[in-house]
Scaffold this active site. Structure first.
Site, PDB file in Angstrom:
ATOM      1  N   TYR A 176       0.828  -1.201   0.000  1.00 59.01           N
ATOM      2  CA  TYR A 176       0.000   0.000   0.000  1.00 59.01           C
ATOM      3  C   TYR A 176       0.862   1.250   0.000  1.00 59.01           C
ATOM      4  O   TYR A 176       1.805   1.363   0.772  1.00 59.01           O
ATOM      5  CB  TYR A 176      -0.896  -0.013   1.229  1.00 59.01           C
TER       6      TYR A 176
ATOM      7  N   GLY B  30      -0.841   8.362  -3.347  1.00 58.34           N
ATOM      8  CA  GLY B  30      -1.013   8.257  -4.793  1.00 58.34           C
ATOM      9  C   GLY B  30      -0.471   6.991  -5.432  1.00 58.34           C
ATOM     10  O   GLY B  30      -0.755   6.717  -6.573  1.00 58.34           O
ATOM     11  N   GLY B  31       0.310   6.217  -4.701  1.00 57.81           N
ATOM     12  CA  GLY B  31       0.804   4.953  -5.218  1.00 57.81           C
ATOM     13  C   GLY B  31       1.905   5.067  -6.254  1.00 57.81           C
ATOM     14  O   GLY B  31       2.239   4.109  -6.916  1.00 57.81           O
TER      15      GLY B  31
ATOM     16  N   HIS C  65       2.442  -1.880   5.568  1.00 56.20           N
ATOM     17  CA  HIS C  65       3.007  -3.224   5.512  1.00 56.20           C
ATOM     18  C   HIS C  65       4.486  -3.218   5.893  1.00 56.20           C
ATOM     19  O   HIS C  65       5.189  -2.248   5.676  1.00 56.20           O
ATOM     20  CB  HIS C  65       2.853  -3.800   4.103  1.00 56.20           C
ATOM     21  N   ASP C  66       4.953  -4.338   6.414  1.00 53.45           N
ATOM     22  CA  ASP C  66       6.344  -4.467   6.831  1.00 53.45           C
ATOM     23  C   ASP C  66       7.323  -4.490   5.666  1.00 53.45           C
ATOM     24  O   ASP C  66       8.505  -4.271   5.860  1.00 53.45           O
ATOM     25  CB  ASP C  66       6.534  -5.739   7.654  1.00 53.45           C
TER      26      ASP C  66
END
Length: 45
Positions: free
Chosen positions: A20, A24-25, A39-40
């Site tokens: 994630y 805006g990715g 997330h790790d």
């Protein structure tokens, strides 16, 4: 909230390398440090 979290899966463009991205990715120098903060994988775990 859960609605916003669900949007991650509705819009695949907010995913980067399966993680994630909060902003805006996009995988660029400006967002890289904030990518995957849910997330790790962002921290090499």
């Amino acid at each position: 909230n859960l609605w916003q979290f669900g949007r991650v899966f509705v819009y695949p463009d907010v995913l980067c390398k399966g993680c994630y991205c909060g902003w805006g990715g996009r995988m660029d120098i400006y967002t890289y440090s904030r990518c995957c903060f849910v997330h790790d994988c962002c921290y090499g775990k």
